[in-house]
Design a protein around this motif. Structure first.
Motif, PDB file in Angstrom:
ATOM      1  N   LEU A  36       0.824  -1.215   0.000  1.00 12.67           N
ATOM      2  CA  LEU A  36       0.000   0.000   0.000  1.00 12.67           C
ATOM      3  C   LEU A  36       0.853   1.257   0.000  1.00 12.67           C
ATOM      4  CD1 LEU A  36      -2.870  -1.004   2.480  1.00 12.67           C
ATOM      5  CD2 LEU A  36      -2.983  -0.813  -0.014  1.00 12.67           C
ATOM      6  N   ILE A  37       1.949   1.245   0.804  1.00 13.05           N
ATOM      7  CA  ILE A  37       2.819   2.417   0.845  1.00 13.05           C
ATOM      8  C   ILE A  37       3.466   2.649  -0.526  1.00 13.05           C
ATOM      9  CG2 ILE A  37       4.980   3.303   1.791  1.00 13.05           C
ATOM     10  CD1 ILE A  37       4.248   2.028   4.442  1.00 13.05           C
ATOM     11  N   THR A  38       3.967   1.583  -1.121  1.00 12.30           N
ATOM     12  CA  THR A  38       4.606   1.719  -2.437  1.00 12.30           C
ATOM     13  C   THR A  38       3.613   2.197  -3.481  1.00 12.30           C
ATOM     14  OG1 THR A  38       6.120  -0.079  -1.864  1.00 12.30           O
ATOM     15  CG2 THR A  38       5.928   0.507  -4.192  1.00 12.30           C
ATOM     16  N   THR A  39       2.408   1.616  -3.470  1.00 11.38           N
ATOM     17  CA  THR A  39       1.382   2.021  -4.441  1.00 11.38           C
ATOM     18  C   THR A  39       0.975   3.468  -4.233  1.00 11.38           C
ATOM     19  OG1 THR A  39       0.555  -0.254  -4.492  1.00 11.38           O
ATOM     20  CG2 THR A  39      -0.893   1.471  -5.343  1.00 11.38           C
ATOM     21  N   GLY A  40       0.802   3.845  -2.935  1.00 12.39           N
ATOM     22  CA  GLY A  40       0.412   5.226  -2.652  1.00 12.39           C
ATOM     23  C   GLY A  40       1.451   6.226  -3.121  1.00 12.39           C
ATOM     24  N   LEU A  41       2.734   5.912  -2.876  1.00 10.64           N
ATOM     25  CA  LEU A  41       3.787   6.820  -3.298  1.00 10.64           C
ATOM     26  C   LEU A  41       3.893   6.900  -4.820  1.00 10.64           C
ATOM     27  CD1 LEU A  41       6.597   5.931  -0.706  1.00 10.64           C
ATOM     28  CD2 LEU A  41       5.164   7.983  -0.773  1.00 10.64           C
ATOM     29  N   LEU A  42       3.633   5.776  -5.528  1.00  7.56           N
ATOM     30  CA  LEU A  42       3.634   5.799  -6.989  1.00  7.56           C
ATOM     31  C   LEU A  42       2.516   6.689  -7.519  1.00  7.56           C
ATOM     32  CD1 LEU A  42       4.416   2.049  -7.853  1.00  7.56           C
ATOM     33  CD2 LEU A  42       5.896   4.053  -8.213  1.00  7.56           C
ATOM     34  N   LEU A  43       1.345   6.624  -6.911  1.00  7.10           N
ATOM     35  CA  LEU A  43       0.246   7.495  -7.332  1.00  7.10           C
ATOM     36  C   LEU A  43       0.581   8.968  -7.103  1.00  7.10           C
ATOM     37  CD1 LEU A  43      -2.827   5.469  -6.006  1.00  7.10           C
ATOM     38  CD2 LEU A  43      -2.052   5.714  -8.391  1.00  7.10           C
ATOM     39  N   VAL A  44       1.259   9.215  -5.950  1.00  9.24           N
ATOM     40  CA  VAL A  44       1.668  10.604  -5.687  1.00  9.24           C
ATOM     41  C   VAL A  44       2.678  11.054  -6.737  1.00  9.24           C
ATOM     42  CG1 VAL A  44       2.923  12.085  -4.078  1.00  9.24           C
ATOM     43  CG2 VAL A  44       1.206  10.489  -3.211  1.00  9.24           C
ATOM     44  N   ALA A  45       3.579  10.155  -7.115  1.00 11.82           N
ATOM     45  CA  ALA A  45       4.587  10.518  -8.125  1.00 11.82           C
ATOM     46  C   ALA A  45       3.948  10.806  -9.460  1.00 11.82           C
ATOM     47  CB  ALA A  45       5.601   9.382  -8.246  1.00 11.82           C
ATOM     48  N   VAL A  46       2.942  10.037  -9.856  1.00 15.71           N
ATOM     49  CA  VAL A  46       2.287  10.245 -11.144  1.00 15.71           C
ATOM     50  C   VAL A  46       1.561  11.582 -11.165  1.00 15.71           C
ATOM     51  CG1 VAL A  46       0.479   9.386 -12.670  1.00 15.71           C
ATOM     52  CG2 VAL A  46       2.126   7.797 -11.651  1.00 15.71           C
ATOM     53  N   ARG A  47       0.876  11.917 -10.048  1.00 14.51           N
ATOM     54  CA  ARG A  47       0.068  13.137 -10.028  1.00 14.51           C
ATOM     55  C   ARG A  47       0.909  14.399  -9.820  1.00 14.51           C
ATOM     56  NH1 ARG A  47      -5.363  11.603  -6.563  1.00 14.51           N
ATOM     57  NH2 ARG A  47      -6.075   9.900  -7.942  1.00 14.51           N
ATOM     58  N   THR A  48       2.057  14.266  -9.181  1.00 13.08           N
ATOM     59  CA  THR A  48       2.856  15.467  -8.894  1.00 13.08           C
ATOM     60  C   THR A  48       4.117  15.543  -9.730  1.00 13.08           C
ATOM     61  OG1 THR A  48       4.014  14.297  -7.129  1.00 13.08           O
ATOM     62  CG2 THR A  48       2.024  15.527  -6.527  1.00 13.08           C
ATOM     63  N   ALA A  49       4.307  14.606 -10.614  1.00 13.14           N
ATOM     64  CA  ALA A  49       5.489  14.569 -11.494  1.00 13.14           C
ATOM     65  C   ALA A  49       6.781  14.459 -10.702  1.00 13.14           C
ATOM     66  CB  ALA A  49       5.524  15.797 -12.400  1.00 13.14           C
ATOM     67  N   THR A  50       6.729  13.771  -9.528  1.00 11.16           N
ATOM     68  CA  THR A  50       7.926  13.555  -8.715  1.00 11.16           C
ATOM     69  C   THR A  50       8.774  12.458  -9.355  1.00 11.16           C
ATOM     70  OG1 THR A  50       6.659  14.108  -6.744  1.00 11.16           O
ATOM     71  CG2 THR A  50       8.795  13.036  -6.407  1.00 11.16           C
ATOM     72  N   GLU A  51      10.086  12.630  -9.256  1.00 10.69           N
ATOM     73  CA  GLU A  51      10.967  11.640  -9.864  1.00 10.69           C
ATOM     74  C   GLU A  51      10.798  10.283  -9.159  1.00 10.69           C
ATOM     75  OE1 GLU A  51      15.004  12.755 -10.174  1.00 10.69           O
ATOM     76  OE2 GLU A  51      14.577  14.731 -11.064  1.00 10.69           O
ATOM     77  N   LEU A  52      10.900   9.234  -9.981  1.00  9.07           N
ATOM     78  CA  LEU A  52      10.675   7.886  -9.475  1.00  9.07           C
ATOM     79  C   LEU A  52      11.737   7.471  -8.450  1.00  9.07           C
ATOM     80  CD1 LEU A  52       8.960   5.341  -9.681  1.00  9.07           C
ATOM     81  CD2 LEU A  52      10.450   4.562 -11.547  1.00  9.07           C
ATOM     82  N   ARG A  53      12.941   7.989  -8.587  1.00  6.36           N
ATOM     83  CA  ARG A  53      13.997   7.580  -7.650  1.00  6.36           C
ATOM     84  C   ARG A  53      13.702   8.046  -6.227  1.00  6.36           C
ATOM     85  NH1 ARG A  53      19.067  11.455  -9.478  1.00  6.36           N
ATOM     86  NH2 ARG A  53      17.933  13.461  -9.401  1.00  6.36           N
TER      87      ARG A  53
END
Length: 370
Positions: A36-53
């Motif tokens: 859940l934490i990993t999925t949540g952070l991936l969704l945040v990255a997609v919506r905020t254009a945060t780098e994947l690293r």
């Protein structure tokens, strides 16, 4: 308090014994939370254009923190159990594991604690057995030694009466050895009784006579060492009716009466009197025995502790000159022998001194045993 392991693990349980607080549940929750934490952070990255690293680093840190917390909650009780188990292996049975968990480790903690309780009880019983045997062997050995020393030193002749006294002490030792063999064959904590019908008057008269002989033998030994023992107390026997009979194990009753007399003599005043009374009980062949002394008595607040092992009484100290308090085992042995018969022993009301009342059930209890 949690239920026992057997109650919580039903073989027909489709969930495989999973409990709300089990280790399986905790590990499963760890995996789910990490996903859940990993999925949540991936969704945040997609919506905020945060780098994947950055998302990967945050996800790893969060997962490691949660894993560390769960791992500590599992390894800490194991370390405690290891410490307690090591202490038990070295003979320290006083340590216990904390039972504040509701999972498999909590079940293991309860099992270790029960094992420690059993080992501690067995160690205590072993020590008490050694103390009981030492207490019982001391009297006939002292009497036999005194008789033989008198013969060797020329104080007395090896006449038939003297040799009969030595023979009685030797027979007493033999019976005690047989008792040890019985104890080695304990079956569910029950020692076999050899009950038979006997006449009370001659039997108790023999016990009192032996008590006088032992007191004289102890006095001879004590005089050589400069110490003192009680020979000034008069023993009196009162049996009514004179033809009274009883049904019990004579050897066990000998232990009861001899220890009660020994205790009464120690707590009697100088030139006091100890009375042994025997009366017919309410059941066929039952018996009531009283041992009364003229000592200071026992406070009512101490009545419930009188028959505890190693209890010598804080108030009721020996009265006579040079007397000691003994080992505190005599009354405990008396209670043990009475309990084997299904009888009762206790302190009773008395106008003067101490009064111990023993009630033996007779044939009614023997029928139940058979």
């Amino acid at each position: 308090m949690s239920d026992g392991p057997a109650a919580r693990r039903d073989p027909g349980d489709p969930w495989g014994g999973v409990r709300p607080f089990s280790i399986k549940t905790k590990l499963g929750a760890l995996v789910v939370i990490s996903v859940l934490i990993t999925t949540g952070l991936l969704l945040v990255a997609v919506r905020t254009a945060t780098e994947l690293r950055f998302i990967t680093v945050f996800s790893m840190i969060a997962t490691l923190l949660i894993t560390q917390f769960v791992a500590h909650s599992l390894t800490a009780p194991l370390d405690e159990m290891n410490t307690v188990a090591r202490s038990i292996s070295h003979g320290d049975y006083t340590r216990r594991v904390s039972e504040n968990r509701r999972d498999e480790l909590g079940d293991l903690a309860q099992t270790i604690n029960r094992m420690a309780d059993d080992l501690e009880a067995q160690d205590r019983q072993r020590k008490e057995l050694v103390a009981n045997v030492s207490h019982e062997l001391r009297t006939p050995i002292a009497g036999l030694r005194a008789v033989l020393e008198n013969i060797v030193d020329g104080v007395t002749e090896a006449d038939p009466e003297t040799m009969r006294t030595a023979l009685k002490q030797t027979e007493r030792l033999g019976r005690l050895v047989e008792t040890l063999l019985d104890l080695s064959r304990l079956d569910n904590g029950v020692v076999p009784l050899k009950q038979r019908r006997f006449e009370v008057w001659p039997y108790l008269a023999g016990v009192l006579k032996e008590a006088n002989m032992v007191a004289s033998a102890r006095a001879d030994i004590a005089s050589g060492s400069g110490s003192h023992t009680r020979t000034d107390v008069h023993l009196h026997l009162d049996v009514h009716p004179s033809e009274l009979t009883a049904h019990a194990d004579p050897e066990r009753i000998h232990q009861v009466v001899a220890n009660l007399i020994d205790n009464a003599v120690k707590h009697s005043p100088p030139h006091g009197r100890v009375t042994v009374k025997a009366r017919r009980g309410p059941q066929p062949e039952s018996l009531e025995i009283e041992v009364l002394d003229e000592g200071p008595g026992i406070p009512r607040s101490e009545w419930h502790r009188v028959f505890e092992r190693f209890n010598r009484g804080a108030v009721n100290r020996p009265h006579g000159p040079g007397s000691d308090g003994g080992t505190g085992l005599g009354l405990a042995i008396a209670r043990w022998a009475v309990d084997l018969h299904g009888g009762r022993i206790g302190v009773a009301e008395s106008e003067r001194g101490c009064r111990i009342l023993v009630t033996l059930p007779g044939l009614s209890h023997s029928a139940k045993l058979t």
